[in-house]
Design an enzyme around this catalytic site. Structure first.
Site, short mmCIF file in Angstrom:
data_model
loop_
_atom_site.label_atom_id
_atom_site.label_comp_id
_atom_site.label_asym_id
_atom_site.label_seq_id
_atom_site.Cartn_x
_atom_site.Cartn_y
_atom_site.Cartn_z
N ARG A 278 27.94 5.40 -86.58
CA ARG A 278 27.71 5.96 -85.23
C ARG A 278 29.01 6.35 -84.53
NH1 ARG A 278 24.21 1.62 -85.13
NH2 ARG A 278 22.06 2.20 -85.59
N LYS B 215 34.57 20.12 -81.27
CA LYS B 215 33.44 20.62 -82.08
C LYS B 215 33.67 20.26 -83.54
CE LYS B 215 32.09 24.84 -79.65
NZ LYS B 215 31.97 26.29 -79.89
N GLU C 275 43.44 34.35 -82.95
CA GLU C 275 42.82 33.59 -81.86
C GLU C 275 43.77 33.48 -80.66
OE1 GLU C 275 39.74 32.57 -81.65
OE2 GLU C 275 38.96 32.18 -83.67
N LYS D 118 43.34 26.47 -73.88
CA LYS D 118 42.07 25.96 -74.40
C LYS D 118 41.74 24.61 -73.76
CE LYS D 118 38.97 25.44 -78.21
NZ LYS D 118 38.62 25.62 -79.60
N GLU E 243 30.18 24.01 -73.41
CA GLU E 243 30.03 25.46 -73.56
C GLU E 243 28.83 26.03 -72.82
OE1 GLU E 243 30.02 26.76 -77.65
OE2 GLU E 243 31.06 28.59 -77.12
N ARG F 41 33.65 28.40 -70.81
CA ARG F 41 34.08 28.34 -72.22
C ARG F 41 33.57 29.54 -73.02
NH1 ARG F 41 34.01 22.72 -75.70
NH2 ARG F 41 34.90 23.52 -77.62
N ASN G 16 34.55 33.36 -76.49
CA ASN G 16 33.80 34.13 -77.48
C ASN G 16 34.21 35.59 -77.54
OD1 ASN G 16 32.26 31.98 -78.37
ND2 ASN G 16 30.77 32.25 -76.73
N HIS H 48 33.98 37.60 -80.66
CA HIS H 48 33.24 36.77 -81.62
C HIS H 48 31.81 37.24 -81.89
CE1 HIS H 48 36.65 34.13 -81.40
NE2 HIS H 48 36.10 33.24 -82.18
N HIS I 216 31.31 37.71 -85.54
CA HIS I 216 30.39 36.86 -86.30
C HIS I 216 29.53 37.71 -87.24
CE1 HIS I 216 27.56 33.76 -87.27
NE2 HIS I 216 26.56 34.43 -86.74
N HIS J 69 37.94 34.28 -90.70
CA HIS J 69 37.38 34.25 -89.33
C HIS J 69 38.23 35.03 -88.33
CE1 HIS J 69 35.37 32.63 -85.80
NE2 HIS J 69 36.56 32.31 -85.32
N1 LIG Z 1 35.85 23.18 -84.54
C1 LIG Z 1 36.22 24.30 -83.95
O1 LIG Z 1 36.28 24.39 -82.72
C2 LIG Z 1 36.56 25.48 -84.79
C3 LIG Z 1 37.13 26.62 -84.20
C4 LIG Z 1 37.48 27.69 -85.01
C5 LIG Z 1 37.27 27.61 -86.38
N2 LIG Z 1 36.72 26.50 -86.92
C6 LIG Z 1 36.50 26.39 -88.37
O2 LIG Z 1 37.75 26.38 -89.01
C7 LIG Z 1 37.58 26.84 -90.35
C8 LIG Z 1 38.72 27.77 -90.72
O3 LIG Z 1 39.92 27.07 -90.63
P1 LIG Z 1 41.28 27.61 -91.29
O4 LIG Z 1 41.44 29.05 -90.97
O5 LIG Z 1 42.33 26.67 -90.92
O6 LIG Z 1 40.93 27.59 -92.85
P2 LIG Z 1 41.07 26.45 -93.96
O7 LIG Z 1 40.93 25.11 -93.41
O8 LIG Z 1 40.16 26.86 -95.05
O9 LIG Z 1 42.59 26.64 -94.45
C9 LIG Z 1 42.97 27.83 -95.10
C10 LIG Z 1 43.59 27.55 -96.47
O10 LIG Z 1 44.91 27.07 -96.30
C11 LIG Z 1 45.12 25.84 -96.99
N3 LIG Z 1 46.10 25.12 -96.21
C12 LIG Z 1 45.92 24.38 -95.09
N4 LIG Z 1 47.09 23.99 -94.59
C13 LIG Z 1 48.05 24.46 -95.42
C14 LIG Z 1 49.47 24.39 -95.41
N5 LIG Z 1 50.15 23.80 -94.42
N6 LIG Z 1 50.13 24.97 -96.44
C15 LIG Z 1 49.46 25.63 -97.41
N7 LIG Z 1 48.13 25.75 -97.45
C16 LIG Z 1 47.43 25.18 -96.46
C17 LIG Z 1 43.74 25.24 -97.07
O11 LIG Z 1 43.64 24.34 -98.13
C18 LIG Z 1 42.87 26.47 -97.27
O12 LIG Z 1 42.86 26.83 -98.61
C19 LIG Z 1 36.21 27.49 -90.42
O13 LIG Z 1 35.35 26.66 -91.13
C20 LIG Z 1 35.79 27.58 -88.97
O14 LIG Z 1 34.38 27.49 -88.80
C21 LIG Z 1 36.38 25.43 -86.15
ZN LIG Z 2 37.10 31.78 -83.36
#
Ligand SMILES: NC(=O)c1ccc[n+]([C@@H]2O[C@H](COP(=O)([O-])OP(=O)(O)OC[C@H]3O[C@@H](n4cnc5c(N)ncnc54)[C@H](O)[C@@H]3O)[C@@H](O)[C@H]2O)c1
Ligand SMILES: [Zn+2]
Length: 331
Positions: free
Chosen positions: A113, A135, A177, A212, A222, A226, A230, A233, A237, A249
């Site tokens: 939990r 999130k 972003e 942020k 949201e 907030r 978007n 987006h 999306h 993304h």
């Molecule tokens: N929770 C939220 O508010 C929120 C907001 C925006 C996006 N997201 C999510 O985030 C995700 C995308 O995140 P991302 O763009 O960071 O992608 P990711 O986590 O897939 O990272 C991109 C790639 O880089 C590699 N990597 C990470 N750090 C590294 C480093 N320092 N050196 C070398 N390689 C490295 C990872 O292994 C991966 O292969 C999506 O799933 C999206 O839905 C969440």
């Molecule tokens: Zn985004």
């Protein structure tokens, strides 16, 4: 630099400093077990620096990529925690990009939990955006983030050094972003991209996080302001879904911003910034499919969709667009 975030669930600090990872333990503290979660794409160097400080801590690394942000990975991690007898006094550290942050955060939100969650984001996207806001989620059946929870971290440690191993496509993906943040909230931030942005990366990360934080503190769940985040987006999306993994993304957000912007002067300035960042500006995809995805989005209302628009840099606002107008925009 320390940024203090106040939320209903808990207050926490985000520390940003070059070389911070090497002193993570002094900030995280002692007297509990630490469980480290990452993926196999994160450079080993960063994991080793953390493990050196926690030599007895179990480490779980799943296969990298969005395709593994799913219930299987989630279940495997829960089983691993249970096997290792993790309890409610223990701590989960997620070290990696947004995928690791979302999965590890969702595990922390639900294991027993909810247990403490510490995030060490290592991509620009995670450092600028996903590590703040609480999130957490995994994907299911091709639908992104459909299973998740709001779970605030107890601490976020940002070491910009970790970006030195990140491939440039991912660096620029996350910066999209920050460009968005500049357009909707902070003209100065946008202008940093019009200059020598690479020598201002720390400032870009810090400004984006502060913006942020302010938005999230005002609107944790949201329902109001907030929604400004978007910007780009709604169309983005659509491109992301139709692109089926072809685009990242932030790249979709970049294309989405170009699609939605109506002020020609701002569009021209954005075009120049996106060119510099090597980000795509238009999607080579089936617009009929994109339209259908946008219409079926969970955020759409009966008479249209709330669209974020920018007529003056730094001042985004929300407009209700009819489905007709959205269809016309797609061309
Ligand atoms: N929770 C939220 O508010 C929120 C907001 C925006 C996006 N997201 C999510 O985030 C995700 C995308 O995140 P991302 O763009 O960071 O992608 P990711 O986590 O897939 O990272 C991109 C790639 O880089 C590699 N990597 C990470 N750090 C590294 C480093 N320092 N050196 C070398 N390689 C490295 C990872 O292994 C991966 O292969 C999506 O799933 C999206 O839905 C969440
Ligand atoms: Zn985004």
């Amino acid at each position: 630099m320390e940024i203090k975030v106040t939320t209903r669930q808990r207050d926490y600090s985000i520390f940003i400093e070059h070389g911070l990872l090497k002193k993570a333990r002094s900030l995280i503290g002692e007297g509990f077990n630490v469980f480290i979660i990452s993926d196999d794409g994160v450079d080993d160097k960063w994991i080793s620096i953390l493990l050196d400080q926690y030599p007895d801590s179990p480490l779980f690394r799943f296969n990298h990529g969005e395709a593994n942000k799913n219930l299987n990975t989630y279940r495997d991690i829960l089983s691993w925690l249970a096997r290792n007898r993790a309890n409610r006094h223990d701590v989960i550290i997620g070290i990696g990009g947004g995928v690791v942050g979302d999965v590890a955060g969702f595990v922390a939100a639900t294991y027993m939990r909810g247990i403490r969650y510490l995030n060490i984001p290592t991509t620009t996207l995670a450092q600028i955006d996903s590590s703040i806001g609480g999130k957490t989620a995994v994907d299911l059946g091709g639908i992104k983030n459909i299973v998740g929870a709001f779970w605030q971290p107890s601490l976020v440690l940002i070491d910009p050094e970790t970006l030195s191993t990140l491939p440039s496509r991912h660096v620029n993906n996350g910066l999209a972003e920050a460009v968005k943040m500049g357009l909707i909230l902070d003209e100065k931030l946008f202008e940093l991209f019009e200059g020598d942005y690479e020598s201002h990366l720390d400032e870009i990360i810090e400004r984006s996080l502060i913006l942020k934080k302010e938005i999230v503190e005002q609107d944790e769940n949201e329902t109001g302001i907030r929604k400004l985040l978007n910007f780009g987006h709604t169309f983005g999306h659509g491109y992301e879904t139709v692109g089926e993994g072809r685009y990242l993304h932030g790249e979709c957000v970049a294309m989405g911003m170009m699609t939605v912007l109506e002020n020609e002067e701002i569009k021209e300035r954005l075009h120049k910034v996106l060119q510099k960042l090597d980000l795509p500006e238009s999607c080579e995809c089936d617009n009929e499919k994109v339209f259908s995805i946008i219409c079926n989005d969970k955020k759409s209302a009966a008479d249209g969709i709330d669209i974020v628009q920018v007529d003056e840099i730094g001042k985004g606002h929300i407009e209700r667009w009819s489905f007709d107008r959205i269809r016309r925009k797609l061309g």
